[in-house]
Design a protein around this motif. Structure first.
Motif, PDB file in Angstrom:
ATOM      1  N   TYR A  76      67.026  -1.609  53.700  1.00 54.36           N
ATOM      2  CA  TYR A  76      68.439  -1.143  54.002  1.00 54.36           C
ATOM      3  C   TYR A  76      69.036  -1.953  54.857  1.00 54.36           C
ATOM      4  O   TYR A  76      70.283  -2.285  54.421  1.00 54.36           O
ATOM      5  CB  TYR A  76      68.151   0.219  54.682  1.00 54.36           C
ATOM      6  CG  TYR A  76      69.429   0.832  55.145  1.00 54.36           C
ATOM      7  CD1 TYR A  76      70.459   1.416  54.449  1.00 54.36           C
ATOM      8  CD2 TYR A  76      69.701   0.542  56.613  1.00 54.36           C
ATOM      9  CE1 TYR A  76      71.765   1.885  55.011  1.00 54.36           C
ATOM     10  CE2 TYR A  76      70.961   1.153  57.134  1.00 54.36           C
ATOM     11  CZ  TYR A  76      71.900   1.757  56.332  1.00 54.36           C
ATOM     12  OH  TYR A  76      73.060   2.317  56.863  1.00 54.36           O
ATOM     13  N   LEU A  77      68.455  -2.680  55.896  1.00 58.11           N
ATOM     14  CA  LEU A  77      69.218  -3.165  56.906  1.00 58.11           C
ATOM     15  C   LEU A  77      69.545  -4.521  56.242  1.00 58.11           C
ATOM     16  O   LEU A  77      70.939  -5.207  56.638  1.00 58.11           O
ATOM     17  CB  LEU A  77      68.142  -3.685  58.041  1.00 58.11           C
ATOM     18  CG  LEU A  77      68.003  -2.444  59.068  1.00 58.11           C
ATOM     19  CD1 LEU A  77      66.976  -2.721  59.897  1.00 58.11           C
ATOM     20  CD2 LEU A  77      69.295  -2.065  59.481  1.00 58.11           C
ATOM     21  N   TYR A  78      68.897  -5.377  55.612  1.00 61.86           N
ATOM     22  CA  TYR A  78      68.963  -6.576  54.977  1.00 61.86           C
ATOM     23  C   TYR A  78      70.227  -6.326  53.830  1.00 61.86           C
ATOM     24  O   TYR A  78      71.229  -7.176  53.676  1.00 61.86           O
ATOM     25  CB  TYR A  78      67.882  -7.410  54.201  1.00 61.86           C
ATOM     26  CG  TYR A  78      66.984  -7.756  55.141  1.00 61.86           C
ATOM     27  CD1 TYR A  78      67.538  -9.441  55.388  1.00 61.86           C
ATOM     28  CD2 TYR A  78      65.901  -7.312  55.589  1.00 61.86           C
ATOM     29  CE1 TYR A  78      66.710 -10.093  56.482  1.00 61.86           C
ATOM     30  CE2 TYR A  78      65.070  -8.097  56.495  1.00 61.86           C
ATOM     31  CZ  TYR A  78      65.564  -9.378  56.956  1.00 61.86           C
ATOM     32  OH  TYR A  78      64.803 -10.093  57.590  1.00 61.86           O
ATOM     33  N   THR A  79      70.230  -5.322  53.095  1.00 62.55           N
ATOM     34  CA  THR A  79      71.283  -5.275  52.238  1.00 62.55           C
ATOM     35  C   THR A  79      72.613  -4.759  53.017  1.00 62.55           C
ATOM     36  O   THR A  79      73.592  -5.433  52.477  1.00 62.55           O
ATOM     37  CB  THR A  79      71.119  -3.767  51.454  1.00 62.55           C
ATOM     38  OG1 THR A  79      69.865  -4.172  50.618  1.00 62.55           O
ATOM     39  CG2 THR A  79      71.994  -3.286  50.400  1.00 62.55           C
ATOM     40  N   ALA A  80      72.496  -4.109  53.875  1.00 64.27           N
ATOM     41  CA  ALA A  80      73.611  -3.636  54.807  1.00 64.27           C
ATOM     42  C   ALA A  80      74.220  -5.030  55.394  1.00 64.27           C
ATOM     43  O   ALA A  80      75.458  -5.304  55.573  1.00 64.27           O
ATOM     44  CB  ALA A  80      73.505  -2.714  56.047  1.00 64.27           C
ATOM     45  N   VAL A  81      73.423  -6.094  55.810  1.00 65.72           N
ATOM     46  CA  VAL A  81      74.004  -7.150  56.255  1.00 65.72           C
ATOM     47  C   VAL A  81      74.471  -8.040  55.092  1.00 65.72           C
ATOM     48  O   VAL A  81      75.667  -8.794  55.294  1.00 65.72           O
ATOM     49  CB  VAL A  81      72.835  -8.145  57.131  1.00 65.72           C
ATOM     50  CG1 VAL A  81      73.350  -9.515  57.288  1.00 65.72           C
ATOM     51  CG2 VAL A  81      72.241  -7.312  58.323  1.00 65.72           C
ATOM     52  N   ARG A  82      73.958  -8.118  54.149  1.00 63.03           N
ATOM     53  CA  ARG A  82      74.478  -8.824  52.870  1.00 63.03           C
ATOM     54  C   ARG A  82      75.818  -8.235  52.506  1.00 63.03           C
ATOM     55  O   ARG A  82      76.928  -8.892  52.375  1.00 63.03           O
ATOM     56  CB  ARG A  82      73.628  -8.576  51.872  1.00 63.03           C
ATOM     57  CG  ARG A  82      74.041  -9.419  50.572  1.00 63.03           C
ATOM     58  CD  ARG A  82      73.302  -9.022  49.382  1.00 63.03           C
ATOM     59  NE  ARG A  82      73.662  -7.538  48.925  1.00 63.03           N
ATOM     60  CZ  ARG A  82      72.746  -7.002  48.255  1.00 63.03           C
ATOM     61  NH1 ARG A  82      71.507  -7.195  48.173  1.00 63.03           N
ATOM     62  NH2 ARG A  82      73.176  -5.668  48.019  1.00 63.03           N
ATOM     63  N   ASN A  83      76.083  -6.867  52.536  1.00 60.53           N
ATOM     64  CA  ASN A  83      77.022  -6.209  52.231  1.00 60.53           C
ATOM     65  C   ASN A  83      78.320  -6.535  53.158  1.00 60.53           C
ATOM     66  O   ASN A  83      79.177  -6.726  52.805  1.00 60.53           O
ATOM     67  CB  ASN A  83      77.111  -4.582  51.877  1.00 60.53           C
ATOM     68  CG  ASN A  83      76.342  -4.548  50.756  1.00 60.53           C
ATOM     69  OD1 ASN A  83      76.058  -5.372  49.801  1.00 60.53           O
ATOM     70  ND2 ASN A  83      76.004  -3.347  50.567  1.00 60.53           N
ATOM     71  N   ARG A  84      77.882  -6.627  54.501  1.00 61.01           N
ATOM     72  CA  ARG A  84      78.764  -7.131  55.540  1.00 61.01           C
ATOM     73  C   ARG A  84      79.226  -8.643  55.331  1.00 61.01           C
ATOM     74  O   ARG A  84      80.441  -8.838  55.685  1.00 61.01           O
ATOM     75  CB  ARG A  84      78.394  -6.504  56.738  1.00 61.01           C
ATOM     76  CG  ARG A  84      78.324  -5.294  57.239  1.00 61.01           C
ATOM     77  CD  ARG A  84      77.473  -4.838  58.259  1.00 61.01           C
ATOM     78  NE  ARG A  84      77.373  -3.546  58.476  1.00 61.01           N
ATOM     79  CZ  ARG A  84      78.282  -2.598  59.020  1.00 61.01           C
ATOM     80  NH1 ARG A  84      79.342  -3.186  59.687  1.00 61.01           N
ATOM     81  NH2 ARG A  84      78.129  -1.186  59.159  1.00 61.01           N
ATOM     82  N   ILE A  85      78.189  -9.442  55.020  1.00 59.28           N
ATOM     83  CA  ILE A  85      78.777 -10.667  54.690  1.00 59.28           C
ATOM     84  C   ILE A  85      79.529 -10.929  53.549  1.00 59.28           C
ATOM     85  O   ILE A  85      80.826 -11.648  53.635  1.00 59.28           O
ATOM     86  CB  ILE A  85      77.566 -11.511  54.580  1.00 59.28           C
ATOM     87  CG1 ILE A  85      76.522 -11.700  55.828  1.00 59.28           C
ATOM     88  CG2 ILE A  85      77.828 -12.947  54.043  1.00 59.28           C
ATOM     89  CD1 ILE A  85      75.062 -12.399  55.768  1.00 59.28           C
ATOM     90  N   PHE A  86      79.614  -9.924  52.593  1.00 62.39           N
ATOM     91  CA  PHE A  86      80.381 -10.127  51.660  1.00 62.39           C
ATOM     92  C   PHE A  86      81.671  -9.767  51.830  1.00 62.39           C
ATOM     93  O   PHE A  86      82.823 -10.439  51.615  1.00 62.39           O
ATOM     94  CB  PHE A  86      79.813  -9.303  50.223  1.00 62.39           C
ATOM     95  CG  PHE A  86      78.560 -10.202  49.382  1.00 62.39           C
ATOM     96  CD1 PHE A  86      78.529 -11.583  49.481  1.00 62.39           C
ATOM     97  CD2 PHE A  86      77.719  -9.074  48.714  1.00 62.39           C
ATOM     98  CE1 PHE A  86      77.432 -11.863  49.032  1.00 62.39           C
ATOM     99  CE2 PHE A  86      76.616  -9.794  48.197  1.00 62.39           C
ATOM    100  CZ  PHE A  86      76.518 -11.097  48.360  1.00 62.39           C
TER     101      PHE A  86
END
Length: 191
Positions: A76-86
């Motif tokens: 969840y955390l890695y996906t949240a970081v990825r989405n925020r980067i995008f």
């Protein structure tokens, strides 16, 4: 006595759902560096990576009561970081377009109508981001920045402490800085 560093992620999330600040702190300490390195690799900017991680954890704390994580916290955390980067990269593209439009507007041959349309679009974007702030924070921010009231005047008007006013304005500025990037500096810090 609970030993937080020995608790599983799932149990920490359950404690976090109940408002346990120590559980939140443990999750933050457990993942902040890994997530920071992950964001830094993509963004190649230390300040942006750090802001992104702080914003993520601020969001987690603000939503701790309703946080419903199905599956692994780490995913969840890695996906949240990825989405925020995008989202940040997309925002940078918009920012670049606005900077480019400013350069065009400065040229003597620039069309004033085009400039006014772009200015209106920028103002709408800013107002949209302000409107997206939590209601109380938005109210305090607007009293401070739009009506130019002092923190003391706002505290008296809303019947809250000056410290709360200061914290709300600071938090609003941090959120807007993240969402508006360069536009934030052009608008709020120059005033």
């Amino acid at each position: 006595m609970v030993i937080y560093n020995a608790i599983s992620d799932e149990d920490l999330v359950l404690l976090l759902n109940n408002g346990d600040r120590l559980a939140f702190t443990q999750l933050y300490e457990r993942y902040k560096y890994l997530l920071y390195v992950h964001a830094l690799r993509r963004l190649r900017n230390e300040a942006e990576a750090e802001d992104l991680i702080h914003d993520l954890f601020a969001t987690i704390w603000n939503r701790h009561e309703t946080l419903n994580l199905k599956g692994r916290l780490q995913g969840y955390l890695y996906t949240a970081v990825r989405n925020r980067i995008f989202k940040l990269m997309a925002h940078k593209n918009v920012e670049s377009e606005y900077i480019s439009s400013f350069h065009q507007a400065i040229e003597p041959t620039a069309n004033i109508t085009d400039y006014l349309v772009r200015e209106a679009q920028m103002a709408a974007m800013i107002e949209k981001e302000i409107a997206a702030l939590p209601p109380k924070m938005r109210e305090v921010f607007e009293l401070s920045r739009k009506q130019h009231l002092s923190h003391k005047e706002i505290a008296e008007q809303l019947n809250i402490s000056e410290q709360t006013v200061s914290k709300q304005v600071t938090n609003a500025l941090k959120i807007l800085k993240t969402r508006l990037g360069l536009l934030f500096y052009l608008i709020f810090l120059i005033k």
